[in-house]
Design a protein around this motif. Structure first.
Motif, mmCIF file in Angstrom:
data_model
loop_
_atom_site.group_PDB
_atom_site.id
_atom_site.type_symbol
_atom_site.label_atom_id
_atom_site.label_comp_id
_atom_site.label_asym_id
_atom_site.label_seq_id
_atom_site.Cartn_x
_atom_site.Cartn_y
_atom_site.Cartn_z
ATOM 1 N N ALA A 82 4.164 20.108 -10.053
ATOM 2 C CA ALA A 82 5.219 20.998 -10.519
ATOM 3 C C ALA A 82 4.820 21.620 -11.852
ATOM 4 O O ALA A 82 4.974 22.826 -12.059
ATOM 5 C CB ALA A 82 6.528 20.236 -10.649
ATOM 6 N N TRP A 83 4.284 20.799 -12.752
ATOM 7 C CA TRP A 83 3.848 21.332 -14.054
ATOM 8 C C TRP A 83 2.743 22.364 -13.865
ATOM 9 O O TRP A 83 2.719 23.406 -14.526
ATOM 10 C CB TRP A 83 3.385 20.181 -14.964
ATOM 11 C CG TRP A 83 4.513 19.518 -15.693
ATOM 12 C CD1 TRP A 83 5.530 20.140 -16.365
ATOM 13 C CD2 TRP A 83 4.764 18.104 -15.825
ATOM 14 N NE1 TRP A 83 6.385 19.202 -16.908
ATOM 15 C CE2 TRP A 83 5.947 17.955 -16.599
ATOM 16 C CE3 TRP A 83 4.113 16.963 -15.376
ATOM 17 C CZ2 TRP A 83 6.474 16.713 -16.939
ATOM 18 C CZ3 TRP A 83 4.637 15.717 -15.701
ATOM 19 C CH2 TRP A 83 5.812 15.596 -16.473
ATOM 20 N N VAL B 40 0.787 4.272 -2.601
ATOM 21 C CA VAL B 40 0.562 5.669 -2.198
ATOM 22 C C VAL B 40 1.718 6.544 -2.671
ATOM 23 O O VAL B 40 1.541 7.649 -3.176
ATOM 24 C CB VAL B 40 0.389 5.760 -0.660
ATOM 25 C CG1 VAL B 40 0.327 7.219 -0.224
ATOM 26 C CG2 VAL B 40 -0.854 5.023 -0.225
ATOM 27 N N MET B 41 2.949 6.001 -2.543
ATOM 28 C CA MET B 41 4.133 6.764 -2.957
ATOM 29 C C MET B 41 4.110 7.018 -4.458
ATOM 30 O O MET B 41 4.477 8.102 -4.916
ATOM 31 C CB MET B 41 5.401 6.002 -2.567
ATOM 32 C CG MET B 41 6.679 6.809 -2.723
ATOM 33 S SD MET B 41 6.761 8.285 -1.697
ATOM 34 C CE MET B 41 7.853 7.750 -0.391
ATOM 35 N N LEU B 42 3.669 6.015 -5.213
ATOM 36 C CA LEU B 42 3.582 6.185 -6.670
ATOM 37 C C LEU B 42 2.634 7.339 -7.001
ATOM 38 O O LEU B 42 2.949 8.220 -7.805
ATOM 39 C CB LEU B 42 3.101 4.886 -7.318
ATOM 40 C CG LEU B 42 2.924 4.919 -8.834
ATOM 41 C CD1 LEU B 42 4.251 5.159 -9.521
ATOM 42 C CD2 LEU B 42 2.304 3.615 -9.329
ATOM 43 N N LEU C 111 0.840 -1.194 0.000
ATOM 44 C CA LEU C 111 0.000 0.000 0.000
ATOM 45 C C LEU C 111 0.882 1.254 0.000
ATOM 46 O O LEU C 111 0.651 2.196 -0.761
ATOM 47 C CB LEU C 111 -0.928 -0.009 1.221
ATOM 48 C CG LEU C 111 -1.811 1.237 1.347
ATOM 49 C CD1 LEU C 111 -2.824 1.277 0.211
ATOM 50 C CD2 LEU C 111 -2.510 1.295 2.702
ATOM 51 N N ALA C 112 1.924 1.220 0.838
ATOM 52 C CA ALA C 112 2.818 2.383 0.916
ATOM 53 C C ALA C 112 3.428 2.679 -0.448
ATOM 54 O O ALA C 112 3.534 3.838 -0.846
ATOM 55 C CB ALA C 112 3.912 2.136 1.947
ATOM 56 N N ALA C 113 3.805 1.612 -1.151
ATOM 57 C CA ALA C 113 4.403 1.810 -2.481
ATOM 58 C C ALA C 113 3.391 2.444 -3.425
ATOM 59 O O ALA C 113 3.716 3.358 -4.195
ATOM 60 C CB ALA C 113 4.903 0.485 -3.030
ATOM 61 N N ALA D 214 5.067 15.500 -9.667
ATOM 62 C CA ALA D 214 5.410 15.900 -11.040
ATOM 63 C C ALA D 214 4.292 16.756 -11.645
ATOM 64 O O ALA D 214 4.544 17.842 -12.178
ATOM 65 C CB ALA D 214 5.667 14.658 -11.887
ATOM 66 N N LEU E 74 1.732 9.749 -5.004
ATOM 67 C CA LEU E 74 2.302 11.000 -4.515
ATOM 68 C C LEU E 74 3.370 11.518 -5.477
ATOM 69 O O LEU E 74 3.419 12.714 -5.784
ATOM 70 C CB LEU E 74 2.909 10.789 -3.133
ATOM 71 C CG LEU E 74 3.486 12.050 -2.491
ATOM 72 C CD1 LEU E 74 2.369 12.966 -2.030
ATOM 73 C CD2 LEU E 74 4.407 11.718 -1.329
ATOM 74 N N GLY E 75 4.215 10.592 -5.962
ATOM 75 C CA GLY E 75 5.263 10.985 -6.893
ATOM 76 C C GLY E 75 4.672 11.599 -8.147
ATOM 77 O O GLY E 75 5.110 12.656 -8.619
ATOM 78 N N ALA E 76 3.632 10.936 -8.673
ATOM 79 C CA ALA E 76 2.963 11.480 -9.852
ATOM 80 C C ALA E 76 2.383 12.847 -9.537
ATOM 81 O O ALA E 76 2.440 13.783 -10.349
ATOM 82 C CB ALA E 76 1.878 10.524 -10.321
#
Lengths: 114, 313, 360
Positions: free
Chosen positions: A19-20, A7-9, A3-5, A16, A11-13
């Motif tokens: 930022a755009w 959620v991190m995916l 689940l953490a992975a 990005a 969050l990472g998206a």
């Protein structure tokens, strides 16, 4: 646990995309500048995207052999201590054979690509 | 999952981990700027502000869209580096806490670092620019040289711990860090961190001789994402090295989480220092070196570790 | 709105400047680089990386065409300045920062730029003629027979996105057919001799064929002057270029600092010890020795030794490289090696242009 992975995916998206998005507000112009690629000040005579001569391609085959080997390596890691000497001998004889292949390819000049 | 000493925290802590990683990455960039300023004969304080100034500059700068660019792939390559760096730290414990102590944490890290191959190449392919394209292919050549040593280097701690879970690897280092008795694997891994974050001596894909290579045609926030992604990768690699080679949170006096942070910062600083000390090695030199010198060395290291483990019975 | 102002203030603290040197204005370029370093700014590698374009000298028509296209490739905020002598650089850079800080003007500039890319001209074309037709026949590689094939392909129904043809094939080593690209190197390129254009035919990252020429300055302009070939500053300038291309930014910065100290009236004793330190550093670097292509490490050390000799009053005579000898030096090599070899070659574009040898 994964689940953490996940959620991190997300969050990472979000970082990005965020930022755009932020850039649309802060930039002097939100629309990208249409431009030719940089070529020392000249117009390209042809598009750069092409059949690129990656002259190191023989190495990719060599790499593939070792990469497949990694599939055995990971499960092996967890049982070395239990199985003992025979696990070490078998794995390193295998790796030794692959390494001989590498040395042969090296002698044949497969690692020299310029 | 094997019994590890780690406490798994809820996924609600994910944002904190992300902020921490980006903060460490920013600190690394600031340190790099300070060192560079000293080399130019200016006070280091002037250089420490470089990440802030560059961020402001790139936030204000317009993006570029090159003619007939492969836009979707370009965006994946551009935005992906930060994402991959963040995914790497999912398996890295901070002291006793971890977001997810995957039973195959080491394989996870390995998988993430292989994604970098695709992303850097896509960033080079996307803009339809000759310099960037050559840079992207240079990265693949470089990756062929560093990836196998990297894989075998992170296998060594796993053999010693008898587990692919990062938590078990950390627990197995109580008393003696793996970096101490597997120095070759540690050094090779540090080199690989520099390589997948495209830093000297492995910075040829973004080299001056290619007018910036994969970075040649990106501007504005796209460039920021690429640069920040590289710093984040370097920070994530350092954090992982701390967990599997430098004893994770083990250490006297200080709390475990602080030890993790201090060690990560120290290793990152050391990597920055190394990268400023060395010129770029051309990938065509690197390739035979990686296969004929480094790979056998790492395999020998692995053999030593395996023999020790079996000997301990 | 206070936020936007703060962003602008922070953004112009470290301006990235793309410096273009016109043959004959070498000293001006060195002065500009010194100014950048003093201000904590940095040279840009490409227009995408740059906030400002600084042209040192008055370019002739073809060089001006290249500079103008690069100007159109700066993403913006952008500023452009021209300097004609070392004394003018500080004022020019002050103007640059003032222009970059004017947020309203920068927004207006961005809004006024066309939605279509500026097309410029091809490396072989003549800017006086209209560029539309010439591109296919701008014969800069008379010997390149794959070019005819390109044209043939194009006349059939090859797609031409944005009016630019796709790459055509050519036989590669190993008997594969791989695409051939025409990649002109220069004139706008960091750590590159002023005005030099190397017309390269590239397969993968290997340069298969080359032809060199030097683009002259405006004939009406009076060049300010280059570094004296063989002088300590000139030796250090070349060393800085090689080190920068070798990816060793800190050593390159040390060489450039040394060059600037040598150019300013100052303390020769300090220069000598700085030169010794740099030489030691370069000599000791095994990595550099390993990565530089054949003999270049020795050449780099020789440059620094020549600088030391010239500093003590016994300058080494320099044999300048005729332009025609450049192509054989770099043909068949990888792009990075080509860049390094050109940086190490004893080219003096300013002299070539004056003697008429570089004109095509």
């Amino acid at each position: 646990m994964y689940l953490a992975a996940a959620v991190m995916l997300l969050l990472g998206a979000a970082v990005a995309v965020g930022a755009w998005r932020l850039h649309r507000v802060t930039a002097v112009d939100p629309a990208p500048l249409a431009t030719l690629p940089f070529l020392s000040g000249w117009r390209p005579r042809e598009h750069a995207l092409s059949r690129f001569h990656a002259r190191y391609y023989p190495v990719t085959l060599l790499f593939l052999a070792f990469d497949v080997e990694m599939l055995y390596m990971y499960p092996w890691v967890t049982v070395v201590a239990e199985v003992g000497v025979s696990a070490v001998v078998e794995m390193f004889v295998f790796l030794g054979v692959l390494m001989v292949g590498v040395l042969w390819a090296w002698r044949e000049g497969a690692l020299r690509w310029v | 999952m094997t019994g590890s000493s780690l406490t798994q925290v809820s996924a609600a802590w994910v944002p904190l981990a992300a902020v921490l990683l980006l903060a460490v990455a920013a600190a690394g960039a600031a340190f790099d700027g300070a060192v560079a300023a000293r080399a130019e004969g200016r006070p280091w304080q002037h250089g420490a502000g470089v990440p802030v100034a560059e961020t402001a500059r790139l936030l204000r700068q317009r993006r570029r869209r090159t003619v007939a660019a492969d836009r979707p792939l370009e965006l994946v390559g551009t935005g992906g580096l930060v994402v991959v760096a963040l995914l790497m730290v999912v398996v890295v414990p901070l002291g006793r806490w971890t977001l997810g102590d995957l039973p195959v944490g080491i394989v996870w890290f390995n998988a993430m670092d292989v994604v970098v191959w695709a992303l850097v190449w896509l960033a080079g392919w996307g803009p339809n620019s000759a310099h960037a394209l050559v840079g992207g292919y240079r990265f693949l050549a470089q990756a062929l040289a560093y990836e196998l040593p990297l894989m075998f280097a992170i296998t060594a701690p796993a053999v010693a711990a008898g587990s692919l879970a990062v938590g078990d690897v950390v627990a197995a280092q109580e008393g003696l860090w793996f970096a101490v008795w597997m120095p070759v694997a540690f050094l090779v891994f540090c080199g690989a961190v520099l390589a997948f974050s495209v830093r000297a001596p492995f910075s040829a894909p973004a080299g001056t001789d290619l007018a910036g290579g994969v970075l040649a045609d990106s501007s504005g926030i796209d460039r920021w994402l690429l640069l920040a992604g590289r710093w984040a990768l370097m920070a994530a690699g350092s954090a992982f090295a701390v967990a599997v080679f430098l004893g994770g949170g083990h250490g006297p006096l200080l709390p475990a989480w602080l030890w993790s942070l201090v060690k990560t910062a120290a290793l990152l600083a050391a990597l920055v220092w190394v990268r400023r000390r060395l010129p770029t090695v051309r990938p065509d030199r690197l390739l035979p070196f990686g296969w004929v010198v480094v790979l056998p060395l790492v395999l020998l290291q692995l053999l030593v570790v395996a023999v020790v483990v079996v000997g301990r019975g | 709105m206070g936020l936007r102002e703060r962003l602008t203030t922070a953004a112009v603290r470290r301006v990235a400047v793309l410096v273009v040197e016109v043959p004959g204005w070498g000293r001006t370029r060195c002065a500009a680089e010194e100014q950048l370093r003093r201000r904590g700014w940095r040279p840009a590698l490409t227009p995408a990386d740059a906030d400002a374009l600084l042209v040192c000298g008055v370019p002739g028509a073809r060089l001006a065409a290249a500079v103008d296209l690069v100007w159109d490739q700066l993403p913006g905020p952008r500023a452009r300045a021209e300097v004609l002598d070392p004394a003018g650089t500080a004022a020019a850079l002050d103007r640059v920062v003032a222009e970059l800080s004017d947020d309203a003007a920068q927004r207006a500039d961005a809004a006024s730029r066309p939605g279509e890319p500026a097309m410029g001209i091809e490396a072989g074309a003549d800017p006086a003629q209209d560029d539309a037709e010439d591109m296919d026949h701008g014969d800069d590689d008379p010997e390149d027979d794959s070019e005819d094939m390109d044209d043939g392909d194009m006349d059939m129904d090859m797609p031409m996105p944005a009016g630019i043809p796709l790459a055509g094939g050519g036989d590669a080593r190993d008997g594969l057919e791989m695409d051939v690209l025409h990649v002109p190197l220069g004139p706008v390129l960091p750590a590159w001799p002023a005005g030099l254009v190397l017309h390269c035919t590239v397969q993968g990252d290997v340069v298969q064929e080359t032809r060199a020429e030097v683009l002259p300055p405006d004939p009406a302009a009076e060049p300010d002057g280059d570094l004296v070939p063989g002088s300590p500053a000139d030796r250090c300038d070349r060393a800085a270029g090689i080190l920068a291309l070798a990816g060793w930014a800190d050593a390159a910065a040390a060489a450039a600092r040394l060059r600037d100290d040598l150019l300013s009236p100052g303390n020769p004793g300090a220069c000598r010890s700085a030169l010794e330190r740099l030489t030691r550093r370069v000599r000791r670097s095994r990595t550099l020795r390993w990565t530089l292509p054949g003999q270049l490490h020795g050449r780099l050390l020789a440059l620094l030794d020549e600088a030391a000799a010239a500093l003590t009053g016994t300058p080494t005579p320099i044999a300048l490289l005729p332009l025609d000898d450049l192509a054989p030096l770099v043909t068949g090599q990888e792009l990075g090696a080509v860049r390094l070899r050109v940086a190490a070659a004893e080219l003096a574009p300013g002299t070539l242009v004056r003697s008429g040898a570089g004109l095509s």
